[in-house]
Design an enzyme around this catalytic site. Sequence first.
Site, PDB file in Angstrom:
ATOM      1  N   ASP A 101      -7.355   2.796  -0.345  1.00  0.00           N
ATOM      2  CA  ASP A 101      -6.226   2.344  -1.169  1.00  0.00           C
ATOM      3  C   ASP A 101      -6.073   0.836  -0.972  1.00  0.00           C
ATOM      4  OD1 ASP A 101      -3.591   2.382  -2.612  1.00  0.00           O
ATOM      5  OD2 ASP A 101      -3.858   4.547  -2.410  1.00  0.00           O
ATOM      6  N   HIS A 147      -8.732  -0.669  -2.813  1.00  0.00           N
ATOM      7  CA  HIS A 147      -8.103  -0.940  -4.108  1.00  0.00           C
ATOM      8  C   HIS A 147      -7.576  -2.361  -4.256  1.00  0.00           C
ATOM      9  CE1 HIS A 147      -7.223   3.596  -5.064  1.00  0.00           C
ATOM     10  NE2 HIS A 147      -8.506   3.326  -4.914  1.00  0.00           N
TER      11      HIS A 147
END
Length: 270
Positions: free
Chosen positions: A73, A96
Amino acid sequence: MRPPHFVGSHDVTVQGLRIENSLQFHLKFDGCSRVCVDGIVVSSPAFSPNTDGVHVENTTSVQILNSRISNGDDYVSIGTGCSGVHVENVTCVHGHGISIDSLGAHGARACVSNVTVRSTRVVDSDNGVRIKTWQGGAGSVSAVEFAAVQMMNVKNCIVIDQYYCLGSGCANQTAAVRVTGVAYRDIRGTYNPHGGGAPVRFACSDSVACTGITMTDVELLSAGGSGAGTLLADPYCWNAYGMMETLTLPPVYCLQDGHPEALQDQLATC
């Protein structure tokens, strides 16, 4: 393992810590001040959702330094109520991105200011440096600088996304968190052109334009090569205002000069 979570703490230093395979955020600060994170290593699989490396919210005077984060993430996620956040010399892999993140959900007022990210490497990532807001919120993101960031095989290198939506079918709304005063300086490297990747994407609110964006010494080439036959993907801009202080690669000609006529109607103070 339960991840370290600091609430209402002050003068906090986390140094030399290694955290692996957390079920959620690896390291979280909420309502803190004067925080220093230095020399940590975060490691979790690329496909592990909600495993942000370092998350801060309602926290001021933060330094995140000299660290390596590999996760599924955001590497560093900066939530509402943060100011004075400095990220430097951090290597980020297969996650991410470094994000000012998910602001204005459910119509909330969100305020983030004075954020600096510099001398950082982002490798094999979905995103590089990103500002992400929901529609319908209020408040502002201001005085942000991304500088000396190296991208390697990043799908979306530079992102402002004011249409964040979980799932599909989110209704278009007129209110939005205002984004203003964002500088991108010395951002270089390669983007992954496969699967819709783009070097620059400024998707600003229909009604609350992004303003004061500056681009200086930005050079983002396709990871597929930079030969004579290689085409650079076009940047995307929607309702984004600012300037190229130097010519960028690819050129961000879609960035509009000046300020929108309705700027005074958009002002949202924090």
